[in-house]
Design an enzyme around this catalytic site. Sequence first.
Site, PDB file in Angstrom:
ATOM      1  N   SER A   3       0.796  -1.227   0.000  1.00 29.69           N
ATOM      2  CA  SER A   3       0.000   0.000   0.000  1.00 29.69           C
ATOM      3  C   SER A   3       0.828   1.277   0.000  1.00 29.69           C
ATOM      4  CB  SER A   3      -0.961   0.019   1.196  1.00 29.69           C
ATOM      5  OG  SER A   3      -0.262   0.203   2.404  1.00 29.69           O
ATOM      6  N   LYS A  58       1.355   4.422   7.014  1.00 33.44           N
ATOM      7  CA  LYS A  58       0.603   5.286   6.096  1.00 33.44           C
ATOM      8  C   LYS A  58       1.169   6.692   6.167  1.00 33.44           C
ATOM      9  CE  LYS A  58      -2.657   2.355   4.775  1.00 33.44           C
ATOM     10  NZ  LYS A  58      -1.892   1.135   4.878  1.00 33.44           N
TER      11      LYS A  58
END
Length: 143
Positions: free
Chosen positions: A64, A101
């Site tokens: 991701s 993230k």
Amino acid sequence: MKVQRVYAYAPDGAQRSLVAAGVGSVPAGFPSPSQDYSATQIDLQKLLIRDEVSTFIVRVSGDSMEGAGIYDGDELIVDRSIEPRDGHVVIAIVDGEMTVKRLRVTPNGVILQAENATYPDVQVAELSELMIWGVATRCLHHL
């Protein structure tokens, strides 16, 4: 992208010595025949580690964050003493789940942004438990 494993950089206060013999800069294009070998040393510890006590090595899994240059199996150097700010790549714990993230702080709340278009951003719900565990400062990428 999930955190696979966390390692202390200097467990129990052990000294770490990371010194590499330097060759100056290495061109990625055509090499210069006039460039001489440099016998200088580069202290990787000073280059990579700002605060030994607050630094950890985190192995990540998943894809991701590929847009940020972080790939499955890479290790991140994470400094827990850095105050997280908008735009930092962070290790976040959301409702007990650790993830990597990009931190986005908006007027509507906190967003944990993936760097891969196939993954949605995570809008942290108002009642969710969020802790920013640390800020990634370097990615050790395997070739």
